[in-house]
Design a protein around this motif. Structure first.
Motif, PDB file in Angstrom:
ATOM      1  N   UNK A  23      53.607 -66.221  34.728  1.00  0.00           N
ATOM      2  CA  UNK A  23      55.041 -66.197  34.398  1.00  0.00           C
ATOM      3  C   UNK A  23      55.509 -67.583  33.956  1.00  0.00           C
ATOM      4  N   UNK A  24      55.055 -68.610  34.666  1.00  0.00           N
ATOM      5  CA  UNK A  24      55.442 -69.983  34.325  1.00  0.00           C
ATOM      6  C   UNK A  24      54.919 -70.367  32.942  1.00  0.00           C
ATOM      7  N   UNK A  25      53.702 -69.910  32.608  1.00  0.00           N
ATOM      8  CA  UNK A  25      53.136 -70.204  31.297  1.00  0.00           C
ATOM      9  C   UNK A  25      53.949 -69.538  30.199  1.00  0.00           C
ATOM     10  N   UNK A  26      54.326 -68.278  30.399  1.00  0.00           N
ATOM     11  CA  UNK A  26      55.145 -67.581  29.409  1.00  0.00           C
ATOM     12  C   UNK A  26      56.497 -68.272  29.234  1.00  0.00           C
ATOM     13  N   UNK A  27      57.097 -68.710  30.318  1.00  0.00           N
ATOM     14  CA  UNK A  27      58.388 -69.397  30.226  1.00  0.00           C
ATOM     15  C   UNK A  27      58.238 -70.702  29.444  1.00  0.00           C
ATOM     16  N   UNK A  28      57.179 -71.433  29.719  1.00  0.00           N
ATOM     17  CA  UNK A  28      56.930 -72.693  29.010  1.00  0.00           C
ATOM     18  C   UNK A  28      56.781 -72.438  27.511  1.00  0.00           C
ATOM     19  N   UNK A  29      56.002 -71.412  27.160  1.00  0.00           N
ATOM     20  CA  UNK A  29      55.810 -71.067  25.754  1.00  0.00           C
ATOM     21  C   UNK A  29      57.138 -70.647  25.119  1.00  0.00           C
ATOM     22  N   UNK A  30      57.962 -69.940  25.894  1.00  0.00           N
ATOM     23  CA  UNK A  30      59.263 -69.508  25.385  1.00  0.00           C
ATOM     24  C   UNK A  30      60.147 -70.682  25.018  1.00  0.00           C
ATOM     25  N   UNK A  31      60.200 -71.666  25.892  1.00  0.00           N
ATOM     26  CA  UNK A  31      61.031 -72.837  25.621  1.00  0.00           C
ATOM     27  C   UNK A  31      60.469 -73.688  24.474  1.00  0.00           C
ATOM     28  N   UNK A  32      59.169 -73.559  24.242  1.00  0.00           N
ATOM     29  CA  UNK A  32      58.554 -74.298  23.135  1.00  0.00           C
ATOM     30  C   UNK A  32      58.776 -73.611  21.788  1.00  0.00           C
ATOM     31  N   UNK A  33      58.697 -72.272  21.764  1.00  0.00           N
ATOM     32  CA  UNK A  33      58.659 -71.547  20.497  1.00  0.00           C
ATOM     33  C   UNK A  33      59.980 -70.903  20.086  1.00  0.00           C
ATOM     34  N   UNK A  34      60.782 -70.501  21.047  1.00  0.00           N
ATOM     35  CA  UNK A  34      62.025 -69.801  20.706  1.00  0.00           C
ATOM     36  C   UNK A  34      63.061 -70.674  19.977  1.00  0.00           C
ATOM     37  N   UNK A  35      63.244 -71.942  20.349  1.00  0.00           N
ATOM     38  CA  UNK A  35      64.276 -72.742  19.670  1.00  0.00           C
ATOM     39  C   UNK A  35      64.125 -72.788  18.153  1.00  0.00           C
ATOM     40  N   UNK A  36      62.901 -72.900  17.666  1.00  0.00           N
ATOM     41  CA  UNK A  36      62.685 -72.946  16.228  1.00  0.00           C
ATOM     42  C   UNK A  36      63.077 -71.646  15.547  1.00  0.00           C
ATOM     43  N   UNK A  37      62.724 -70.523  16.167  1.00  0.00           N
ATOM     44  CA  UNK A  37      63.072 -69.210  15.607  1.00  0.00           C
ATOM     45  C   UNK A  37      64.584 -69.020  15.639  1.00  0.00           C
ATOM     46  N   UNK A  38      65.193 -69.389  16.750  1.00  0.00           N
ATOM     47  CA  UNK A  38      66.648 -69.247  16.889  1.00  0.00           C
ATOM     48  C   UNK A  38      67.376 -70.088  15.852  1.00  0.00           C
ATOM     49  N   UNK A  39      66.964 -71.336  15.695  1.00  0.00           N
ATOM     50  CA  UNK A  39      67.631 -72.228  14.736  1.00  0.00           C
ATOM     51  C   UNK A  39      67.518 -71.693  13.314  1.00  0.00           C
ATOM     52  N   UNK A  40      66.339 -71.175  12.961  1.00  0.00           N
ATOM     53  CA  UNK A  40      66.122 -70.683  11.609  1.00  0.00           C
ATOM     54  C   UNK A  40      67.043 -69.511  11.282  1.00  0.00           C
TER      55      UNK A  40
END
Length: 227
Positions: free
Chosen positions: A119-136
């Motif tokens: 779960x912690x790994x998925x959360x870490x990946x989320x905070x790494x990858x989601x901002x770029x998608x959201x901004x775009x």
């Protein structure tokens, strides 16, 4: 809790303008309603939607009939960014859990904490990858989202608050890229349109023309993205 016929409905009230009924990811029924709508009115709304509710609950049961129960043993597969990664339980690794190519390497002494670590790994990946998608997509759609949170959302994949804050279940990091983009666009559209109106879906369609394919995939395969 509201009981209509043999259906138990969880009622969630807010400043929204209309009543909406959802079959949640665990198969439960939720009713989102304006604070001003009385229970008696909600009962009438749900009664009219009973055929739809029964039909979609049956579909949920069918889709979840053979959901796999994954175990934390070497050779088991877990999805990361839509791709299966093989779990490799080892004694000679330094980190408790890490993603190495297409393998999830888990330290044997950490087996008891395997779910927590994943779960912690998925959360870490989320905070790494989601901002770029959201901004775009936010730039494309002309909206300004608030804060991002990747956490436990119980039965929802994602949500958008009244302030435009975006919340994503940590499990979204198991989904294919196009499905993740659909979830982002869906929540960004809620910044402009709180309810699933014609205008809302028009906003989604304009930003992501192929959203129907992603939504169908999520409906048919989302239940399998669990452990």
């Amino acid at each position: 809790m509201l009981k209509v016929a043999d259906i138990d409905c969880t009622v969630l009230r807010s400043a929204r303008r209309s009543v909406a009924i959802f079959i949640e990811r665990d198969g439960s029924v939720s009713v989102r309603a304006p604070s001003s709508v009385a229970d008696e009115q909600l009962v009438k709304v749900v009664e009219k939607k009973l055929p739809w509710i029964y039909r979609n609950m049956a579909l949920w049961r069918e889709l979840n009939r053979n959901v796999p129960k994954r175990e934390f043993v070497s050779g088991e597969s877990f999805y990361v960014a839509g791709k299966p990664c093989i779990l490799d339980v080892r004694s000679d690794t330094k980190k408790p859990l890490e993603l190495v190519g297409d393998r999830l390497v888990l330290k044997r002494s950490q087996l008891a904490k395997a779910e927590e670590l994943l779960r912690a790994l998925y959360r870490k990946l989320g905070y790494e990858r989601l901002p770029g998608i959201i901004d775009r997509y936010a730039s494309r759609m002309g909206v300004r989202p608030g804060k991002l949170r990747v956490w436990e959302l119980q039965n929802r994949w994602a949500s958008c608050s009244e302030l435009g804050n975006l919340n994503f279940h940590w499990k979204v990091m198991s989904l294919p890229g196009d499905v993740l983009e659909y979830l982002v666009v869906h929540e960004l559209a809620h910044i402009k349109h709180r309810n699933h109106t014609k205008e809302f879906w028009g906003e989604v369609d304009k930003a992501l023309p192929g959203w129907k394919h992603a939504a169908a995939w999520l409906r048919d395969n989302g239940a399998g993205r669990t452990f």
